[in-house]
Design a protein around this motif. Structure first.
Motif, PDB file in Angstrom:
ATOM      1  N   ALA A  12     119.336  45.376 -53.365  1.00  0.00           N
ATOM      2  CA  ALA A  12     120.141  44.991 -54.533  1.00  0.00           C
ATOM      3  C   ALA A  12     119.987  46.013 -55.663  1.00  0.00           C
ATOM      4  CB  ALA A  12     119.732  43.599 -54.999  1.00  0.00           C
ATOM      5  N   LEU A  13     118.750  46.464 -55.917  1.00  0.00           N
ATOM      6  CA  LEU A  13     118.545  47.474 -56.961  1.00  0.00           C
ATOM      7  C   LEU A  13     119.196  48.799 -56.573  1.00  0.00           C
ATOM      8  CD1 LEU A  13     114.845  46.802 -58.037  1.00  0.00           C
ATOM      9  CD2 LEU A  13     116.945  46.139 -59.208  1.00  0.00           C
ATOM     10  N   ALA A  14     119.146  49.151 -55.283  1.00  0.00           N
ATOM     11  CA  ALA A  14     119.823  50.375 -54.846  1.00  0.00           C
ATOM     12  C   ALA A  14     121.327  50.279 -55.069  1.00  0.00           C
ATOM     13  CB  ALA A  14     119.508  50.639 -53.368  1.00  0.00           C
ATOM     14  N   ASN A  15     121.900  49.104 -54.854  1.00  0.00           N
ATOM     15  CA  ASN A  15     123.330  48.918 -55.092  1.00  0.00           C
ATOM     16  C   ASN A  15     123.676  49.053 -56.569  1.00  0.00           C
ATOM     17  OD1 ASN A  15     123.825  48.469 -52.393  1.00  0.00           O
ATOM     18  ND2 ASN A  15     123.737  46.249 -52.541  1.00  0.00           N
ATOM     19  N   VAL A  16     122.816  48.538 -57.422  1.00  0.00           N
ATOM     20  CA  VAL A  16     123.058  48.651 -58.867  1.00  0.00           C
ATOM     21  C   VAL A  16     123.050  50.112 -59.281  1.00  0.00           C
ATOM     22  CG1 VAL A  16     122.175  48.072 -61.149  1.00  0.00           C
ATOM     23  CG2 VAL A  16     122.118  46.363 -59.331  1.00  0.00           C
ATOM     24  N   VAL A  17     122.075  50.882 -58.764  1.00  0.00           N
ATOM     25  CA  VAL A  17     122.004  52.300 -59.114  1.00  0.00           C
ATOM     26  C   VAL A  17     123.249  53.037 -58.627  1.00  0.00           C
ATOM     27  CG1 VAL A  17     120.712  54.426 -58.697  1.00  0.00           C
ATOM     28  CG2 VAL A  17     119.488  52.291 -59.130  1.00  0.00           C
ATOM     29  N   ARG A  18     123.767  52.641 -57.433  1.00  0.00           N
ATOM     30  CA  ARG A  18     124.947  53.323 -56.887  1.00  0.00           C
ATOM     31  C   ARG A  18     126.223  52.979 -57.650  1.00  0.00           C
ATOM     32  NH1 ARG A  18     122.901  51.267 -51.757  1.00  0.00           N
ATOM     33  NH2 ARG A  18     121.731  52.876 -50.654  1.00  0.00           N
ATOM     34  N   HIS A  19     126.400  51.681 -57.936  1.00  0.00           N
ATOM     35  CA  HIS A  19     127.716  51.210 -58.390  1.00  0.00           C
ATOM     36  C   HIS A  19     127.765  50.765 -59.848  1.00  0.00           C
ATOM     37  CE1 HIS A  19     128.714  51.392 -54.174  1.00  0.00           C
ATOM     38  NE2 HIS A  19     127.740  50.563 -53.887  1.00  0.00           N
ATOM     39  N   ALA A  20     126.632  50.539 -60.472  1.00  0.00           N
ATOM     40  CA  ALA A  20     126.624  50.153 -61.885  1.00  0.00           C
ATOM     41  C   ALA A  20     125.469  50.838 -62.588  1.00  0.00           C
ATOM     42  CB  ALA A  20     126.519  48.636 -62.023  1.00  0.00           C
ATOM     43  N   PRO A  21     125.396  52.170 -62.556  1.00  0.00           N
ATOM     44  CA  PRO A  21     124.270  52.876 -63.184  1.00  0.00           C
ATOM     45  C   PRO A  21     124.217  52.597 -64.676  1.00  0.00           C
ATOM     46  CG  PRO A  21     126.042  54.401 -62.620  1.00  0.00           C
ATOM     47  CD  PRO A  21     126.384  53.099 -61.979  1.00  0.00           C
ATOM     48  N   GLY A  22     123.013  52.351 -65.138  1.00  0.00           N
ATOM     49  CA  GLY A  22     122.812  52.059 -66.548  1.00  0.00           C
ATOM     50  C   GLY A  22     122.993  50.610 -66.927  1.00  0.00           C
ATOM     51  N   ALA A  23     123.433  49.760 -66.014  1.00  0.00           N
ATOM     52  CA  ALA A  23     123.654  48.353 -66.329  1.00  0.00           C
ATOM     53  C   ALA A  23     122.317  47.618 -66.429  1.00  0.00           C
ATOM     54  CB  ALA A  23     124.518  47.703 -65.254  1.00  0.00           C
ATOM     55  N   THR A  24     122.231  46.716 -67.377  1.00  0.00           N
ATOM     56  CA  THR A  24     121.031  45.902 -67.531  1.00  0.00           C
ATOM     57  C   THR A  24     120.899  44.970 -66.324  1.00  0.00           C
ATOM     58  OG1 THR A  24     121.238  45.972 -69.934  1.00  0.00           O
ATOM     59  CG2 THR A  24     119.846  44.233 -68.993  1.00  0.00           C
ATOM     60  N   THR A  25     119.713  44.949 -65.728  1.00  0.00           N
ATOM     61  CA  THR A  25     119.490  44.198 -64.490  1.00  0.00           C
ATOM     62  C   THR A  25     118.283  43.286 -64.646  1.00  0.00           C
ATOM     63  OG1 THR A  25     120.333  46.095 -63.252  1.00  0.00           O
ATOM     64  CG2 THR A  25     119.172  44.396 -62.002  1.00  0.00           C
ATOM     65  N   ARG A  26     118.414  42.083 -64.127  1.00  0.00           N
ATOM     66  CA  ARG A  26     117.315  41.112 -64.172  1.00  0.00           C
ATOM     67  C   ARG A  26     116.970  40.703 -62.734  1.00  0.00           C
ATOM     68  NH1 ARG A  26     120.931  39.288 -67.754  1.00  0.00           N
ATOM     69  NH2 ARG A  26     121.487  37.503 -66.431  1.00  0.00           N
ATOM     70  N   VAL A  27     115.689  40.729 -62.418  1.00  0.00           N
ATOM     71  CA  VAL A  27     115.187  40.320 -61.110  1.00  0.00           C
ATOM     72  C   VAL A  27     114.236  39.146 -61.315  1.00  0.00           C
ATOM     73  CG1 VAL A  27     113.920  41.009 -59.048  1.00  0.00           C
ATOM     74  CG2 VAL A  27     115.375  42.668 -60.215  1.00  0.00           C
ATOM     75  N   ALA A  28     114.500  38.050 -60.611  1.00  0.00           N
ATOM     76  CA  ALA A  28     113.654  36.852 -60.723  1.00  0.00           C
ATOM     77  C   ALA A  28     113.289  36.379 -59.327  1.00  0.00           C
ATOM     78  CB  ALA A  28     114.372  35.751 -61.492  1.00  0.00           C
ATOM     79  N   VAL A  29     111.989  36.158 -59.110  1.00  0.00           N
ATOM     80  CA  VAL A  29     111.489  35.623 -57.847  1.00  0.00           C
ATOM     81  C   VAL A  29     110.627  34.414 -58.162  1.00  0.00           C
ATOM     82  CG1 VAL A  29     110.164  36.073 -55.752  1.00  0.00           C
ATOM     83  CG2 VAL A  29     111.505  37.909 -56.790  1.00  0.00           C
ATOM     84  N   THR A  30     111.052  33.247 -57.706  1.00  0.00           N
ATOM     85  CA  THR A  30     110.317  32.015 -57.933  1.00  0.00           C
ATOM     86  C   THR A  30     110.039  31.349 -56.590  1.00  0.00           C
ATOM     87  OG1 THR A  30     112.373  30.757 -58.194  1.00  0.00           O
ATOM     88  CG2 THR A  30     111.391  31.687 -60.195  1.00  0.00           C
ATOM     89  N   ALA A  31     109.085  30.447 -56.593  1.00  0.00           N
ATOM     90  CA  ALA A  31     108.709  29.778 -55.354  1.00  0.00           C
ATOM     91  C   ALA A  31     108.213  28.375 -55.651  1.00  0.00           C
ATOM     92  CB  ALA A  31     107.632  30.581 -54.623  1.00  0.00           C
ATOM     93  N   ASP A  32     108.442  27.471 -54.721  1.00  0.00           N
ATOM     94  CA  ASP A  32     107.853  26.148 -54.767  1.00  0.00           C
ATOM     95  C   ASP A  32     107.291  25.854 -53.380  1.00  0.00           C
ATOM     96  OD1 ASP A  32     110.042  25.517 -53.170  1.00  0.00           O
ATOM     97  OD2 ASP A  32     111.209  24.710 -54.848  1.00  0.00           O
ATOM     98  N   GLU A  33     107.022  24.646 -53.078  1.00  0.00           N
ATOM     99  CA  GLU A  33     106.396  24.316 -51.804  1.00  0.00           C
ATOM    100  C   GLU A  33     107.361  24.426 -50.631  1.00  0.00           C
ATOM    101  OE1 GLU A  33     107.095  19.487 -52.274  1.00  0.00           O
ATOM    102  OE2 GLU A  33     105.065  20.327 -52.267  1.00  0.00           O
ATOM    103  N   ASP A  34     108.661  24.535 -50.890  1.00  0.00           N
ATOM    104  CA  ASP A  34     109.651  24.554 -49.815  1.00  0.00           C
ATOM    105  C   ASP A  34     110.325  25.897 -49.612  1.00  0.00           C
ATOM    106  OD1 ASP A  34     109.282  21.833 -49.255  1.00  0.00           O
ATOM    107  OD2 ASP A  34     110.644  21.273 -50.891  1.00  0.00           O
ATOM    108  N   GLU A  35     110.494  26.694 -50.650  1.00  0.00           N
ATOM    109  CA  GLU A  35     111.293  27.902 -50.517  1.00  0.00           C
ATOM    110  C   GLU A  35     110.959  28.909 -51.591  1.00  0.00           C
ATOM    111  OE1 GLU A  35     115.192  26.282 -50.827  1.00  0.00           O
ATOM    112  OE2 GLU A  35     115.129  26.070 -53.004  1.00  0.00           O
TER     113      GLU A  35
END
Length: 459
Positions: free
Chosen positions: A353-376
């Motif tokens: 996903a980050l590689a795609n942002v660099v290719r197609h939307a360079p300079g765009a503000t990007t947010r990455v969120a990874v969360t987890a609970d007991e199921d997923e």
């Protein structure tokens, strides 16, 4: 896992999009698949399919009364013969839309009969013979229909037959008439050459479009197989680690546990032997995948440790150093709860996903969120639109990145949702289940078709 690759658009649709009006004309001129189909039967629009019927109908309605009148008034032919010849020389044009070769035989026979009858007409002197003007026009219309349908060999045969008949009729030319044999021979050859060339252009464009569709499908399937091979290699590393641990624990159990009965020792020895045998089988099966040269890396790449959620911080920092503003929100428990397959898949999805942002939307503000609970584990990558002053690094691509994301999500039995945002950005959201669901196969929808036409398509 499904073996289905993304379905390419139909060849006719691709041809229309690629070439505009010339491509549509080429599609309309393409030879129908069945001889009984009318001319232009495969044209993309209804008015194009009706156009030949309208044109031929106009010629028939116009030529029929004109032929009868000219034969009667100018050539002095009897009214009954003039009417019969008029019908025989014009009505076969209606058959030319579906079966032009039989129509040519009928019309040529009627024209030859008319030429022979005109030799006895009262006022044939001073007029065109053996092909009156109306006969010339009708015959050329028929040649146009034939040229758009028949093969080159057939067209050459028709042209030579026309010349031969004209040459034979010239031997019976009445005195004082204007010989039109050479005129018909030249004009019919010109019409056949032009219409045959147009038909050939339509066939060539259609074949090119069909070949492009086949090539695109093959590329998609090859990418799918390459991604699965890569996943298989990574899974081998993960499973081999655990199998090695089992082997070591089974071998060392008799030394760590004092007073172990002999049956228990034999059981542990059998477990260790089975684990070693399984490791050997896995290595033999993975030899082809590692040694085919398609993985893009050498032995050092194969032995490198596999990344996971715990290395997302380094990935984001490297992306920021490359000039892409990225914010990372990583739940503290995500690293601890994720099994190896989910851990690796989450990392690869964020990486792509980050590689795609660099290719197609360079300079765009990007947010990455990874969360987890007991199921997923939930992975979300959202970027805004590219800055106005920045030009895209790549303007086209193959869509291979989305193929890889889909396969990794299928591996864990999760779901993937990608699509554009109203402000011009893009979103990638993946749900990777934990526990028994991981690796069980797809349980939900994969990438929507609409997502394939967005700026992510070049990944």
């Amino acid at each position: 896992m499904s073996d289905e690759a993304p379905t390419p658009p139909p060849a006719r649709s691709r041809l229309r999009r690629a070439g505009g009006v010339p491509a549509q004309l080429a599609t309309a001129l393409r030879t129908p698949a069945r001889t009984a189909q009318p001319l232009f039967a495969q044209a993309p629009k209804a008015w194009q399919r009706l156009l030949p019927h309208a044109v031929v109908g106009i010629f028939v309605v116009t030529l029929l009364p004109v032929t009868i009148t000219v034969l009667t008034d100018d050539y002095g032919a009897a009214g009954g013969w003039a009417g019969a010849l008029g019908v025989a020389q014009t009505v076969p044009l209606l058959l030319a839309l579906t079966r032009p070769l039989p129509a040519w035989l009928l019309m040529l026979g009627a024209d030859v009969l008319g030429a022979l009858l005109l030799t006895r007409a009262d006022e044939v002197g001073g007029h065109a013979w053996p092909w009156p003007p109306m006969t010339l026009i009708g015959y050329l219309v028929l040649m146009a229909c034939l040229g758009l349908r028949a093969s080159v060999r057939t067209l050459v045969g028709v042209w030579l037959a026309t010349g031969a008949v004209s040459l034979v009729l010239a031997l019976f030319r009445p005195a004082g008439t204007t010989d039109t044999s050479a005129l018909l021979f030249v004009l019919s050859g010109t019409v056949l050459a032009l219409t045959g060339a147009l038909r050939g252009l339509g066939d060539a464009r259609q074949r090119i479009a069909e070949q492009e569709v086949i090539s695109e499908a093959e590329r998609s399937r090859r990418t799918l197989l390459e991604e699965r091979a890569r996943i298989a290699r990574e899974l081998h590393d993960v499973v081999a680690h655990h199998m090695s641990v089992i082997t070591v624990q089974a071998d060392s159990a008799p030394y760590r546990i004092a007073g172990m009965p002999e049956p228990v020792r034999e059981e542990f020895a059998a477990i260790a032997a089975s684990a070693r045998e399984s490791l050997g089988e896995m290595r033999r099966l993975l030899t082809v995948l590692r040694g085919d040269g398609t993985n893009g890396g050498g032995e050092g790449t194969a032995l490198a440790p596999q990344p996971g959620i715990g290395r997302l911080q380094q990935l984001v920092e490297a992306t920021v150093r490359a000039g892409q503003p990225v914010e990372l929100s990583l739940a503290a428990g995500a690293v601890a709860v994720a099994p190896p397959a989910v851990d690796l898949s989450a990392y690869r999805i964020v990486q792509e996903a980050l590689a795609n942002v660099v290719r197609h939307a360079p300079g765009a503000t990007t947010r990455v969120a990874v969360t987890a609970d007991e199921d997923e584990v939930l992975v979300l990558v959202v970027n805004g639109p590219a800055r106005d002053a920045v030009v895209e690094v790549e303007s086209s691509g193959t869509g291979h990145g989305l193929v890889g994301m889909r396969e990794r999500v299928r591996l864990t039995g999760g779901t993937l949702d990608t699509g554009p945002l109203p402000d011009g950005g893009f979103r990638v959201a993946a749900r990777l289940p934990l526990g028994d669901g991981a690796g069980a196969g797809p349980t939900g929808p994969v990438v929507p078709d609409a997502a394939k036409d967005t700026n992510e398509e070049g990944s």
